[in-house]
Design an enzyme around this catalytic site. Structure first.
Site, PDB file in Angstrom:
ATOM      1  CG  ASN A 391      -1.993   1.049   1.270  1.00 29.47           C
ATOM      2  OD1 ASN A 391      -2.885   0.873   0.547  1.00 29.47           O
ATOM      3  ND2 ASN A 391      -1.760   2.006   2.051  1.00 29.47           N
ATOM      4  CG  ASP A 392       2.254   2.405   3.458  1.00 28.98           C
ATOM      5  OD1 ASP A 392       1.413   2.973   3.780  1.00 28.98           O
ATOM      6  OD2 ASP A 392       2.853   1.877   4.842  1.00 28.98           O
ATOM      7  CB  VAL A 393       5.932   0.823  -1.764  1.00 25.02           C
ATOM      8  CG1 VAL A 393       6.533   0.338  -0.503  1.00 25.02           C
ATOM      9  CG2 VAL A 393       4.946  -0.730  -2.471  1.00 25.02           C
ATOM     10  CG  PHE A 431       3.641  -0.857   8.996  1.00 22.12           C
ATOM     11  CD1 PHE A 431       3.257  -1.682   9.983  1.00 22.12           C
ATOM     12  CD2 PHE A 431       5.123  -0.416   9.200  1.00 22.12           C
ATOM     13  CE1 PHE A 431       3.765  -1.862  11.193  1.00 22.12           C
ATOM     14  CE2 PHE A 431       5.628  -0.752  10.473  1.00 22.12           C
ATOM     15  CZ  PHE A 431       4.999  -1.599  11.465  1.00 22.12           C
ATOM     16  CB  ALA A 432       2.862   4.727   6.597  1.00 26.95           C
TER      17      ALA A 432
END
Length: 465
Positions: A391-393, A431-432
């Protein structure tokens, strides 16, 4: 009884040191990582054997050492064999902590020996011992906190205690002050107080860190473990500990810098994030905004008629243990003439190389693993990007939202592709802890469910297209 003469002992240490160097060299590439790990294990076993054969043990001390080794092996071997790849970062955090804690305890024991000497006082040994105790203790507690965060036993969000800045500065000052006192006086009780102060500092340093910064902290603590081992090696006059500590410290420092670059975050901001009250917002609330959903059949048709597909794996792939299934899917696509590859972000998962190791388990060819910098230029000509548990990347907020904790982090340009398919369990953030606007783009479809089950359904449907 000392069974080895000095020259043989020195030669054994030299061979072990060379093994450590070759191990790190081997670990620098997925192709040689397995061999590098084996060489490192051989070097460590040789080092322990040399110590046992070259040390004059008094009384029953040898039996205490042997029993300790046996108990440690009985605990560690089953744990290491059973740990899932998704939990590898936690295992690394524990290893860091054990190394730092051992260095601190050895420092206290060595301090007791120095204090018994008539000429005890300020010397290089006292200084090294004080440094080993302080760094080892903060590494131990800091690593334990990172383990607890990654394991989910405490929240991964920043935890800021009341008056955190004052407590932080106070523990730093106390640790430095008592360490200096230890170096000057060589008193054991001051060493114990230094250990306690440094341990408190380690907790306060890591608690306010959250989200995407936790893996970087693991790497940073790996570097501090190396420093503690160097100090211990100096204090006990062991060259191998000096060499090993230097390698660990250098490797950890280089990895920290590489991860910080991959996250687009300055190292100074990571080091002093606690003083700012944490580095991420870390929300876990699921979004209720509408999104376009897809079925496995829809995804299969989309992939079947694509010319180029990029699969972006993430931590969700590891959790679902879906590496074998995604490998089969890519193989089928390539068999149909589709240019299907993997886009690997340097910090996808919970630590560098996480996705490389995961996909290596499924015998994915290294030539199909394309790093983010190399895959991004081809994104505008990519028909479909399949984001599996990442997700974050791929979150555009890294470029567009200065308030986002990942702002400035290089990402994989999934939004530049023709279509984007997300495989997710739910609408919870990554995660962020921030929302990903790409999920709500008109070009994006979401396939909800366990990644392995979803990929299996897509694979089955693809064979019928």
């Amino acid at each position: 009884m000392n069974l080895l003469p000095g020259p043989i002992t020195a030669l054994g240490y030299l061979i072990a040191a060379v093994c450590f160097i070759l191990a790190i060299k081997g670990l620098s590439s997925p192709r040689t990582a397995r061999r590098g790990n084996a060489i490192g294990a051989i070097g460590a076993a040789l080092a322990v054997l040399i110590v046992l054969l070259s040390t004059d043990f008094e009384g029953s001390n040898l039996w205490i050492v042997l029993v300790t080794i046996a108990v440690g092996s009985a605990i560690s071997v089953p744990v290491a064999r059973r740990v899932a790849l998704t939990n590898m970062p936690q295992l690394v955090a524990l290893f860091n902590g054990i190394g730092g804690g051992a260095a601190a305890l050895v420092g206290v024991i060595e301090l007791a020996g120095l204090a018994a000497q008539a000429d005890a006082g300020t010397s290089a040994n006292e200084v090294a011992t004080a440094v080993g105790i302080a760094i080892g203790a903060l590494t131990f507690t800091g690593s334990i906190v990172t383990f607890l965060k990654l394991q989910g036993w405490i929240t991964a969000r920043p935890l800021v205690v009341p008056g955190a800045r004052i407590w932080f500065i106070a523990t730093v000052a106390l640790t430095i002050g008592f360490a200096i006192a230890v170096a000057v006086s060589g008193q054991v009780w001051l060493g114990i107080v230094t250990l306690v102060a440094a341990a408190a500092f380690g907790v306060l340093l890591v608690l306010p860190v959250g989200g995407a910064d936790v893996p970087i902290v693991i790497s940073l603590l790996n570097a501090t473990t190396g420093l503690a081992v160097i100090a211990t090696g100096w204090a006990v006059d062991n060259v191998l500990l000096l060499v090993g500590g230097t390698l660990i410290g250098a490797a950890g420092t280089m990895l920290t810098l590489a991860m910080a670059k991959g996250m687009g975050r300055p190292v100074a901001g990571i080091l002093f994030g606690a003083l700012k009250g944490g580095s991420t917002s870390g929300s876990t609330e699921a979004s209720d905004r509408p999104v376009r959903t897809a079925t496995a059949d829809d995804v299969a048709v989309t992939l079947a008629y694509a010319r180029r597909v990029v699969v972006v794996p993430g931590y969700g792939l590891a959790v679902a243990q879906a590496q074998q299934t995604v490998s089969e899917l890519v193989d089928v696509l390539r068999g149909r003439g589709v240019d299907a590859v993997y886009g690997i972000h340097p910090v996808a998962g919970r630590m560098p190389g996480h996705m490389n190791v995961l996909l290596a388990e499924a015998n994915v060819g290294y030539d199909l693993l394309i790093e983010a910098d190399d895959v991004n230029p081809g994104m505008p000509s990519t028909d479909v990007v399949v984001v599996v548990g990442a997700n974050d990347v791929v979150n555009p907020a890294a470029r567009t939202d200065p308030s986002a904790p990942i702002y400035g982090m290089p990402i994989i340009d999934a939004e530049a592709a023709g279509q984007v398919i997300f495989l997710k369990r739910s609408m919870r953030p990554g995660f962020a802890g921030i929302e990903n606007e790409l999920l709500f783009s008109p070009k994006t479809q979401l396939l909800f469910g366990d990644a392995k089950a979803s990929l299996s359904a897509v694979l089955s449907a693809l064979k019928d297209v």
